[in-house]
Write a protein that holds these residues in place. Structure first.
Motif, PDB file in Angstrom:
ATOM      1  N   ALA A  42      22.057  21.403   9.230  1.00 13.73           N
ATOM      2  CA  ALA A  42      22.552  22.180   8.081  1.00 13.73           C
ATOM      3  C   ALA A  42      21.353  22.781   7.359  1.00 13.73           C
ATOM      4  CB  ALA A  42      23.363  21.288   7.157  1.00 13.73           C
ATOM      5  N   ASN A  43      21.009  24.003   7.730  1.00 19.96           N
ATOM      6  CA  ASN A  43      19.803  24.641   7.205  1.00 19.96           C
ATOM      7  C   ASN A  43      20.064  25.605   6.055  1.00 19.96           C
ATOM      8  OD1 ASN A  43      18.090  23.363   9.094  1.00 19.96           O
ATOM      9  ND2 ASN A  43      18.630  24.878  10.657  1.00 19.96           N
ATOM     10  N   SER A  44      21.330  25.932   5.800  1.00 21.33           N
ATOM     11  CA  SER A  44      21.608  26.886   4.722  1.00 21.33           C
ATOM     12  C   SER A  44      22.980  26.623   4.128  1.00 21.33           C
ATOM     13  CB  SER A  44      21.525  28.325   5.240  1.00 21.33           C
ATOM     14  OG  SER A  44      22.439  28.537   6.291  1.00 21.33           O
ATOM     15  N   THR A  45      23.190  27.191   2.954  1.00 24.47           N
ATOM     16  CA  THR A  45      24.449  27.015   2.243  1.00 24.47           C
ATOM     17  C   THR A  45      25.434  28.127   2.626  1.00 24.47           C
ATOM     18  OG1 THR A  45      23.606  28.271   0.364  1.00 24.47           O
ATOM     19  CG2 THR A  45      23.320  25.877   0.312  1.00 24.47           C
ATOM     20  N   GLY A  46      26.677  27.988   2.171  1.00 21.53           N
ATOM     21  CA  GLY A  46      27.695  28.987   2.445  1.00 21.53           C
ATOM     22  C   GLY A  46      29.019  28.328   2.779  1.00 21.53           C
ATOM     23  N   VAL A  47      29.985  29.131   3.165  1.00 19.02           N
ATOM     24  CA  VAL A  47      31.312  28.627   3.521  1.00 19.02           C
ATOM     25  C   VAL A  47      31.327  28.323   5.014  1.00 19.02           C
ATOM     26  CG1 VAL A  47      33.773  29.101   3.590  1.00 19.02           C
ATOM     27  CG2 VAL A  47      32.394  29.950   1.678  1.00 19.02           C
TER      28      VAL A  47
ATOM     29  N   THR B 233      32.738  24.413   1.466  1.00 20.08           N
ATOM     30  CA  THR B 233      31.619  25.195   0.942  1.00 20.08           C
ATOM     31  C   THR B 233      30.402  24.292   0.793  1.00 20.08           C
ATOM     32  OG1 THR B 233      33.089  26.718  -0.240  1.00 20.08           O
ATOM     33  CG2 THR B 233      30.798  26.598  -0.984  1.00 20.08           C
ATOM     34  N   LEU B 234      29.321  24.675   1.418  1.00 12.40           N
ATOM     35  CA  LEU B 234      28.059  23.948   1.316  1.00 12.40           C
ATOM     36  C   LEU B 234      27.204  24.654   0.265  1.00 12.40           C
ATOM     37  CD1 LEU B 234      27.280  23.533   5.133  1.00 12.40           C
ATOM     38  CD2 LEU B 234      28.522  21.943   3.636  1.00 12.40           C
ATOM     39  N   ARG B 235      26.767  23.904  -0.702  1.00 13.94           N
ATOM     40  CA  ARG B 235      25.936  24.529  -1.745  1.00 13.94           C
ATOM     41  C   ARG B 235      24.606  23.780  -1.898  1.00 13.94           C
ATOM     42  NH1 ARG B 235      25.986  21.296  -6.194  1.00 13.94           N
ATOM     43  NH2 ARG B 235      27.779  19.926  -6.521  1.00 13.94           N
TER      44      ARG B 235
END
Length: 255
Positions: free
Chosen positions: A234-239, A253-255
């Motif tokens: 998991a290198n970045s945020t987003g849906v 959603t990853l924040r």
């Protein structure tokens, strides 16, 4: 033969270390060699003792294998890290998060300890679901003995439960079409598959494995059965959205 007292002391010590780490924000640098579980049963004992120390209840399980002929492994998933699709998770709450897309089964009735065949077990299954598992490790060190990993709830960090359908034996469980995107961008590998093969065999193994331990599989429990996309860092945020054809979809959603 190892001293029983020493073995029990090691289980207690590692469980306390893992429980403290789950309460805090600092991973274990590297566990002492003498805390390594003597075997898989020792690691399973650490799992349950860790949840006891945290005051957690079990609402889900994970089970997987690296190949259809390999012995599976499993772990309970505590209620506090299970959520429904559409929510939000903070990546900063994990030490080393990874992303997996999985098929799961929800039990409609209790399964008491005993010897159960697959046909009997799936008479107790109400739904087939799509899930996202966020993997994590409470250890800062990598490349540890697999027994340390198994003791750490087999790297479970969180479970997101998506939509599904009533169990249907005719569905393609071996190689369903899957999509996995982050903010609309495909992150799935070119080839998607469950390395263990048909996940129903994993559920059958888990029920009988837990039965030997005197564990009743409770109605409502969700059993997630291995990733079709491997483990994606998991290198970045987003849906994050996942879909498994013919079964359902899941998002978080990853924040």
């Amino acid at each position: 033969m190892p001293d029983t007292h020493d073995t029990q002391a090691a289980v207690e010590s590692l469980a306390r270390l893992l429980a403290d780490t789950r309460r805090g924000d600092t991973p274990i640098d590297s566990p002492a060699a003498e805390l390594r579980p003597i075997d898989a049963n020792g690691a399973y004992a650490v799992q349950l003792r860790t949840l006891d120390l945290l005051g957690e209840t079990i609402t889900a399980w994970k089970v997987g294998a690296k190949a259809p002929t390999d012995l599976p492994n499993c772990a309970p998933i505590p209620a506090s890290v299970v959520s429904e699709t559409g929510g939000t998770l903070a990546l900063n709450d994990f030490f080393r998060p990874g992303l997996e897309l999985e098929i799961a089964f929800r039990l409609s009735r209790d399964i008491k300890p005993g010897r159960h065949d697959e046909r009997d077990i799936f008479m107790h299954v109400g739904e087939t679901l799509v899930t996202i598992e966020i993997t994590d490790s409470r250890y800062a060190a990598t490349g540890l003995d697999s027994r340390f990993v198994l003791a750490d709830l087999q790297n479970n960090g969180a479970l997101v439960i998506g939509s599904g359908r009533a169990y249907d034996a005719s569905l393609n469980y071996d190689s369903p079409k899957v999509t996995f995107t982050l903010d609309g961008n495909n992150i799935a590998p070119a080839r998607t598959r469950n390395p263990a093969g048909d996940p129903r065999a994993l559920l059958t193994w888990l029920v009988n494995h837990n039965g030997k331990r005197g564990i009743t599989m409770r109605a409502g429990a969700v059993i997630t059965c291995g990733s079709y996309v491997g483990m994606i860092p998991a290198n970045s945020t987003g849906v994050l959205r996942g879909n498994i054809d013919g079964i359902g979809e899941v998002s978080v959603t990853l924040r």
